[in-house]
Design a protein around this motif. Sequence first.
Motif, PDB file in Angstrom:
ATOM      1  N   ALA A 183       0.837  -1.202   0.000  1.00 33.98           N
ATOM      2  CA  ALA A 183       0.000   0.000   0.000  1.00 33.98           C
ATOM      3  C   ALA A 183       0.871   1.251   0.000  1.00 33.98           C
ATOM      4  CB  ALA A 183      -0.921  -0.004   1.217  1.00 33.98           C
ATOM      5  N   LEU A 215      -5.014   0.148  -0.010  1.00 29.27           N
ATOM      6  CA  LEU A 215      -5.323   0.679   1.312  1.00 29.27           C
ATOM      7  C   LEU A 215      -6.498  -0.090   1.921  1.00 29.27           C
ATOM      8  CD1 LEU A 215      -4.051   2.904   2.931  1.00 29.27           C
ATOM      9  CD2 LEU A 215      -5.855   4.446   2.188  1.00 29.27           C
ATOM     10  N   TRP A 264      -7.034  -1.557   6.135  1.00 26.70           N
ATOM     11  CA  TRP A 264      -7.741  -0.625   7.033  1.00 26.70           C
ATOM     12  C   TRP A 264      -7.969  -1.258   8.409  1.00 26.70           C
ATOM     13  CZ3 TRP A 264     -12.375  -1.919   9.158  1.00 26.70           C
ATOM     14  CH2 TRP A 264     -13.068  -2.989   8.570  1.00 26.70           C
TER      15      TRP A 264
END
Lengths: 169, 319, 431
Positions: C86, C220, C224
């Motif tokens: 990421a 992403l 999370w």
Amino acid sequence: MIAKINLWIIRICTTIAGIALVFMGAIAFVDSIGRPLGHPLPGASEYVSFALMIFFFAALPVVVRDDAHIRVGLFSDLYRPRLMRIERYFTALLETAAFAAFAWMMFDQAARLERFGTLSVFFEIPMAPWVMAAGVFTVVATWFALIRLRHLDTEPHPHPHALPDEEDT
Amino acid sequence: ETSLIFNTYLPPHDELYQIAVRDFAAAIERESAGSLKVVIPDASLAPSDRQYEMVRDGIADMALVSSGGVPQLVALNRIADLPMNSPSARAASIALWETYNTYFLPFDEFKGVKVLSTSVLPGRQILSLRRTDVQEVGDMSGVKLWSPPGALSETVRLLGAVPVNSEFTDLQEYVTKGTVDGMVMAAGSASSARVLDYVTSVTEVPGGLGSLSFAVFISGERWNELDADQQAAVLRAAEGLPERTGAAADAAERELDPVMAKIPTHKLEGAALAGFEARLEARIDDWKTRAAAKGLQNPDEVLAFYRDVLARETRDSLD
Amino acid sequence: MLTLFVLSALVGLIAFTRVPLGLAMMFVGTAGIATIHPRGFGAALAISEQQVMKLALNYQFSVLPLFILMGVFIVKAGLADEMFEAARRWLGRFRGGLGMATIVACGGFSAMCASSSASTATMAKISLPELEKAGYDKGFAAGSIAAGGTMGVLIPPSGALIIYALLTQQSVSALFVAGILPGLVQVLIYIGVMMAIAALKPDWVPVGTRYGRAERWSALGKIWGLLVLFALIMGGLTRGWFTATEAGGIGAGGAFLFLILRRKLTWKVFVDSIVEAAKISTMIFIVAAGALVLNQFINLSGISGNTIRFIQSLDLSPMMIVICFVVFYVVLGCLMDGFAMIFLTVPIIAPIIQGLGFDLVWWGIVTVLVVEISLITPPVGLNVFILKAMLPSLPVQQIFKGIAPYVAADVLRLALLLGFPALALWLPSMM
Ligand code: NA
Ligand code: NA
């Protein structure tokens, strides 16, 4: 045969350490939920204390078998092969002796606690048997240190510090 | 010159340390005219709950231990830990010392060591937080009270409240975050744990809900090795020590009076007090049973003796 | 004199042989106590035994294995790789972007892992091949990972902070919360280093690949959950919902949940994780136990008291004394393992710092910063050794050369923290 027994010893130690670790996490979790609800777990910290001790000592044989010690050895990497060999034997012998002494210390401590009848603070249970158990695990660790003595020449060059396991091992 | 190691786990600002350790050590050196040297290590040589074992092991020669810290040995001295038995630290310390010498000494509870002094802390009270307000025993029901493990937790449970134990270092967190509704402790301890500012009301039981008692002792082996002059010097230095430590603890408590005066305080009396007493009786009976099991002939007589000394000393201090 | 002799014996033993540090401290400490204690060997043994048991039974110390287990679960769930992925997709377009991604991923993983050697080794395994493939200067790539890995001890959870808390009777939670802002500052300053190198030595750091918006967001989206877990743990500690040990339990439990949700959980993975966490924790336990024994020797020798009196006699300003200590630490840190340094010196120095009126939480962060530096300064730099073990062909000097800019940045960070204690103390004051 011996290899098989050793494997089983390690499995038993790992299982005990694993149970202790999971138990610690579970107790901490249950207590943290129960406390705000007015139901703290009585003696939670003492459960965790005992589990922690068992965890550390049960894992001791694994640390020795996998040579996962923190070592410094500032100059030992610079030695010529002959000196390096001497250093290896010297260190391994000293290490084994140190573990034997460590085990002896735990039994000595257990004997003292037994003699004074020392009890734990919350549950008021005798401390000596727990320390005795720690001593037994340290004896097992000493056994693995002894076994390592036999393989010193065939071992790969020791790494400077315990690294997380490689994926392929 | 004989050197004695006097171990302590108390912080330097603690009155118990200042009087019963630091000043006592100096007094021993002075009284022995230098034939005894007392060394106080910078940090404790053993955990606080292993002080007795430490002296028996020969790690240190002298130390201080709480009665609750040696549950396998000491039951009788816990008379001072009982509810309503510490109206002032000074009176309770003297009462315990006299009771110890009059009744407990033959039982040799502190095996292998010689007790030189006893001290008792001011009685612990209920310090409430936020909306909690204890005026009668019924108000205690379900209230979460931080308390030291052992006897005081037992007392809290007996009153219908929920004892919460933790490390002293976690206390402030528990208080500020509302994990507990109150604490069972003295104002001084609350102040040093930086939680006194959060206290909204105080419920005062005369003589306290209970207290913590300590013994200052020397290894029996070491004691026997001292010559007669040295032994006499130590005893001279120890003279009046219970009174001095108790008085110092009271003085420290009184320093907080201006702060405490601003906090609403319920001094329990009449029916409200009787309600508490009825529940707390079980704690006293429990001590009597344990004392009788130890072979103490008449626990009631001993309790009466202890309380007579309390009455005498509290009367004296009022004059 | 005797004290000095015993301490030199210890340094000799750990420098010239590879005897495990913990055992060396334990037995040299015991021998030292035996020489100065009037009751000799018997008392020395009893002291050592009690210290070992005290540590093994210490409730607060249980945070260590729990947070270490959390880190292991995170790696086994493949989340460390995805953190790097990421970061790479978001920063790839810049010159030095892959390097910045490495720094950011190091910071992110440090928030899940209590030990800097574990962070370093994990990140090296993940990012080193990528950096090499992209054509980064090998020494600088290795140096960046070694330096980035030091964040493991600053960004909470942190084993070093746990041990500092234990030795100074401070709250683990407060120290963890205090580490957050300085950790963030470290990430930013290290990114600054990467940008500076990109400008000054463009041949060391190539330009990376640019990724589309969808690729960035999808990467992403995979991590999370980690942000949620970190927020839960730190929020819970700040708000006082739970103690540090309980946070460890929740962290390990949460990480275990990731393992299940990402279908990475097998019996073998579970057992391997437990074994690994047990090994890392116990290896730290042995060193900690040895350090406690050695501390008792130092305690009995009276060095700490004498040092305090000596320093008081110098009549320096408190800040001058602090700076002297920091300089002493940095020099000592060149020669010593950071963990060993904490164990050896905190019991002597922390009381002095407190006596001068400074906050011990702030000093804990200062100490950890110095430990971070010790991990990457020659000749003994643990993180450098880890990289060296993974890149046997690369001369150690090359790695140290690549690290130099980060050490310079660290001196700046140290000055910032000394000048602005609020950097560490502001967040805990909100607790
Ligand atoms: Na970390
Ligand atoms: Na270094």
